[in-house]
Design an enzyme around this catalytic site. Structure first.
Site, PDB file in Angstrom:
ATOM      1  N   TYR A  32       4.691   3.893  11.177  1.00 38.66           N
ATOM      2  CA  TYR A  32       4.106   2.758  10.475  1.00 38.66           C
ATOM      3  C   TYR A  32       4.705   1.445  10.958  1.00 38.66           C
ATOM      4  CZ  TYR A  32       8.080   2.014   7.254  1.00 38.66           C
ATOM      5  OH  TYR A  32       9.306   1.729   6.728  1.00 38.66           O
ATOM      6  N   LYS A 148      10.071   4.396  13.803  1.00 43.63           N
ATOM      7  CA  LYS A 148       9.674   3.958  12.448  1.00 43.63           C
ATOM      8  C   LYS A 148       8.693   4.971  11.851  1.00 43.63           C
ATOM      9  CE  LYS A 148       8.474  -0.344  10.061  1.00 43.63           C
ATOM     10  NZ  LYS A 148       9.537  -0.312   9.069  1.00 43.63           N
ATOM     11  N   GLU A 180      22.675   0.496   8.140  1.00 41.68           N
ATOM     12  CA  GLU A 180      21.707  -0.550   7.768  1.00 41.68           C
ATOM     13  C   GLU A 180      21.361  -0.375   6.297  1.00 41.68           C
ATOM     14  OE1 GLU A 180      18.023   0.103   9.988  1.00 41.68           O
ATOM     15  OE2 GLU A 180      18.375   2.250   9.918  1.00 41.68           O
ATOM     16  N   LEU A 204      17.033   1.309  12.807  1.00 37.85           N
ATOM     17  CA  LEU A 204      15.753   0.795  13.264  1.00 37.85           C
ATOM     18  C   LEU A 204      16.000  -0.527  14.000  1.00 37.85           C
ATOM     19  CD1 LEU A 204      12.652   1.364  13.065  1.00 37.85           C
ATOM     20  CD2 LEU A 204      12.619  -0.480  11.408  1.00 37.85           C
TER      21      LEU A 204
HETATM   22  N1  PMP Z   1      15.795  -0.894   8.953  1.00 38.69           N
HETATM   23  C1  PMP Z   1      14.982  -0.093   8.256  1.00 38.69           C
HETATM   24  C2  PMP Z   1      15.446   1.279   7.926  1.00 38.69           C
HETATM   25  C3  PMP Z   1      13.710  -0.551   7.835  1.00 38.69           C
HETATM   26  O1  PMP Z   1      12.895   0.255   7.145  1.00 38.69           O
HETATM   27  C4  PMP Z   1      13.332  -1.877   8.151  1.00 38.69           C
HETATM   28  C5  PMP Z   1      12.010  -2.436   7.688  1.00 38.69           C
HETATM   29  N2  PMP Z   1      10.938  -1.636   7.885  1.00 38.69           N
HETATM   30  C6  PMP Z   1      14.213  -2.676   8.886  1.00 38.69           C
HETATM   31  C7  PMP Z   1      15.443  -2.153   9.275  1.00 38.69           C
HETATM   32  C8  PMP Z   1      13.849  -4.079   9.274  1.00 38.69           C
HETATM   33  O2  PMP Z   1      12.923  -4.073  10.322  1.00 38.69           O
HETATM   34  P1  PMP Z   1      11.896  -5.285  10.521  1.00 38.69           P
HETATM   35  O3  PMP Z   1      12.740  -6.505  10.694  1.00 38.69           O
HETATM   36  O4  PMP Z   1      11.170  -4.936  11.750  1.00 38.69           O
HETATM   37  O5  PMP Z   1      11.063  -5.331   9.287  1.00 38.69           O
END
Ligand code: PMP
Length: 284
Positions: A32, A148, A180, A204
């Site tokens: 996603y 993701k 994270e 991620l």
């Molecule tokens: N880490 C994780 C585990 C996430 O789910 C997300 C957001 N989907 C992020 C970091 C932040 O990623 P982004 O800046 O691309 O939204």
């Protein structure tokens, strides 16, 4: 009622139906992306599409994302739902093989593509001025967090654990180091240096992370990409988290320890402003 996109059609949300044999439902076999909309425009679109293709490739879901077509679908949903501020969720699964089987279906099985909107205030939120409290929770997710996937059960459990402990979110910890947040990347600031975990399969690769670090470097701020421990975070001057819909959200408490002054810090604030300014200029 929302209009959503399902496999080539725009339909009211209650008419969008997928099979019980969809691999997304049976195996969490899907990926996603979430793109934020401000003033009816998409932020960081190309970054999200590039990561989407990478996630698909890593899972060997054979689908070539047509960026122009995907942008047209996003725009159409913004239009049809009159979305000014919020998010667009996009999910692609390995489709419906017609039965349950661990083995992948033939490569020509059509993927399932779903997009839907969420209306949400993302600019000038209460969190921006109040900040968030986090607690640390063991990181028990799988080993490919760089992909993701829609396999979000553990982050969901961790989020609930945080709420049950009176916090807003969890920072996940592996081998004594923060990876994270449940749905965001984690940062601390000490003596003017921004510290955030380096990219690997453990986290991620946040699109916002990339952009915010670019902003930090353009402001001549020092950045260290390395793991940090909860103890180091308790003693930090400032902490924040980044995500597409949260931009940079201040963290004012970690495991009951007040971070810095207990108020949103200047580094996070400055990065939030610059991030928004730069990304609104480039919004599509
Ligand atoms: N880490 C994780 C585990 C996430 O789910 C997300 C957001 N989907 C992020 C970091 C932040 O990623 P982004 O800046 O691309 O939204």
């Amino acid at each position: 009622m929302r209009i959503v996109y399902l496999n080539g059609e725009y339909v009211p949300e209650n008419e969008a139906k997928i099979s019980i044999f969809d691999r997304g439902f049976l195996f969490a076999d899907g990926v996603y992306e979430v793109t934020t909309v401000v003033d009816g425009k998409l932020i960081g679109f190309d970054g999200h599409i590039n990561r989407l293709q990478r996630s698909l490739d890593e899972l060997k879901i054979s689908f070539d994302v047509d960026t122009a077509k995907m942008l047209a679908i996003h725009r159409e949903l913004v239009e049809r739902n009159n979305l000014q501020e919020g998010m667009i969720y996009l999910q692609i699964t390995r489709g419906n093989p017609g039965d349950r089987d661990f083995a992948f279906p033939p490569e020509d099985t059509p993927v399932t593509i779903v997009l839907f909107t969420q209306t949400k205030q993302v600019v000038g939120t209460a969190v921006e001025t109040k900040g968030l409290k986090v607690v640390t929770v063991e990181d028990l997710r799988w080993g490919r967090r760089d992909i993701k996937t829609v396999q979000l059960l553990y982050p969901s459990l961790a989020k609930m654990e945080a709420k049950s402990r009176g916090a807003d979110d969890a920072w996940l910890v592996q081998d004594g180091q923060v990876t994270e947040g449940t749905s965001n990347n984690a940062y601390i600031v000490k003596d003017g240096t921004i510290i955030t975990r380096n990219l690997s399969n453990d986290i991620l690769h946040g699109i916002t992370r990339g952009s915010v670090l670019e902003c930090a470097r353009s402001l001549q701020m020092k950045v260290e990409e390395r793991p940090f421990s909860p103890q180091e975070a308790y003693e930090a001057d400032e902490a924040f988290a980044t995500s597409a819909s949260g931009f940079t959200n201040p963290i004012i408490e970690i495991d009951g320890h007040t971070v810095g002054t207990g108020k949103p810090g200047p580094v996070g604030d400055k990065l939030r402003s610059l991030y928004l300014e730069e990304n609104m200029k480039a919004a599509v």
